[in-house]
Design a protein around this motif. Structure first.
Motif, PDB file in Angstrom:
ATOM      1  N   GLY A 182     103.821 -73.430  46.639  1.00  0.00           N
ATOM      2  CA  GLY A 182     105.224 -73.801  46.502  1.00  0.00           C
ATOM      3  C   GLY A 182     105.737 -74.628  47.664  1.00  0.00           C
ATOM      4  O   GLY A 182     105.238 -74.538  48.791  1.00  0.00           O
ATOM      5  N   TYR A 205     106.833 -75.289  42.308  1.00  0.00           N
ATOM      6  CA  TYR A 205     105.419 -74.967  42.241  1.00  0.00           C
ATOM      7  C   TYR A 205     104.673 -75.949  41.347  1.00  0.00           C
ATOM      8  O   TYR A 205     105.162 -76.330  40.285  1.00  0.00           O
ATOM      9  CB  TYR A 205     105.208 -73.565  41.674  1.00  0.00           C
ATOM     10  CG  TYR A 205     105.793 -72.455  42.502  1.00  0.00           C
ATOM     11  CD1 TYR A 205     107.090 -72.012  42.296  1.00  0.00           C
ATOM     12  CD2 TYR A 205     105.033 -71.838  43.489  1.00  0.00           C
ATOM     13  CE1 TYR A 205     107.626 -70.984  43.050  1.00  0.00           C
ATOM     14  CE2 TYR A 205     105.555 -70.801  44.251  1.00  0.00           C
ATOM     15  CZ  TYR A 205     106.852 -70.380  44.020  1.00  0.00           C
ATOM     16  OH  TYR A 205     107.371 -69.370  44.783  1.00  0.00           O
ATOM     17  N   TRP A 208      97.929 -71.983  40.448  1.00  0.00           N
ATOM     18  CA  TRP A 208      99.236 -72.234  41.058  1.00  0.00           C
ATOM     19  C   TRP A 208      99.097 -72.589  42.526  1.00  0.00           C
ATOM     20  O   TRP A 208      98.209 -72.077  43.223  1.00  0.00           O
ATOM     21  CB  TRP A 208     100.120 -70.993  40.939  1.00  0.00           C
ATOM     22  CG  TRP A 208     100.516 -70.706  39.525  1.00  0.00           C
ATOM     23  CD1 TRP A 208      99.833 -69.955  38.609  1.00  0.00           C
ATOM     24  CD2 TRP A 208     101.681 -71.193  38.859  1.00  0.00           C
ATOM     25  NE1 TRP A 208     100.495 -69.952  37.412  1.00  0.00           N
ATOM     26  CE2 TRP A 208     101.647 -70.698  37.538  1.00  0.00           C
ATOM     27  CE3 TRP A 208     102.754 -71.998  39.235  1.00  0.00           C
ATOM     28  CZ2 TRP A 208     102.631 -70.971  36.599  1.00  0.00           C
ATOM     29  CZ3 TRP A 208     103.744 -72.266  38.313  1.00  0.00           C
ATOM     30  CH2 TRP A 208     103.683 -71.760  37.010  1.00  0.00           C
TER      31      TRP A 208
END
Length: 123
Positions: free
Chosen positions: A116, A94, A113
C-alpha cells in the motif's frame, strides 16, 4: 514468489494529481488482471480500476474521467494516474494482481497484494 511494491503516494491539495506505480516481480500477465484498490480505516477495501493482459480497462464510478490505469509489461509496472483529486480520494491505495477480469473490482478475487501507498488530499 510474486511481489508487488507500490510507490508514488503523498499529500496533495484538492485538484492536484498523483501517479502511483506498482512494480511487480515474479508475476506473469498472461490472462490475468491487475487492479488498484483503496481503503480507509473502518471501511471495506474498494476497487478503483482494473486492467487485463489485453489492456482492457475498467473503473469505479468514483474514478471515471479522473483516473487512468495503465501497464508497462516490459517494465513489469502498473500505474494509476490520478487527476482532479478530491479529499474523498484520501485512502491507502493497494496494487493487486492475479485477478479475473470478470471480477475485476472485487478484492476477494485477487491473489497478490502490495503493502500500500498512502494518498492524502487536503481541501
Amino acid at each position: 514468489q510474486v511481489q508487488l511494491v507500490e510507490s508514488g503516494g503523498g499529500s496533495v491539495q484538492s485538484g492536484g494529481s498523483l501517479r502511483l506505480s506498482c512494480k511487480a516481480s515474479g508475476y506473469t500477465y498472461r490472462s490475468n488482471c491487475m487492479g488498484w484498490f483503496r481503503q480507509v480505516p473502518g471501511k471495506e477495501r474498494e476497487g478503483v480500476a482494473a486492467i487485463n493482459s489485453f489492456g482492457t480497462t475498467s473503473y469505479a464510478d468514483s474514478a471515471k474521467g479522473r483516473f487512468t490505469i495503465s501497464q508497462d509489461k516490459a517494465a513489469n509496472t502498473l500505474y494509476l494516474q490520478m487527476n482532479s483529486l478530491k479529499p474523498e480520494d484520501t485512502a491507502m491505495y493497494y496494487c493487486a494482481a492475479g485477478g479475473d477480469y470478470y471480477w475485476r473490482l472485487v478484492s476477494e478475487k485477487y491473489n497478490y497484494w502490495g503493502q500500500g501507498t498512502q494518498v492524502t488530499v487536503s481541501s
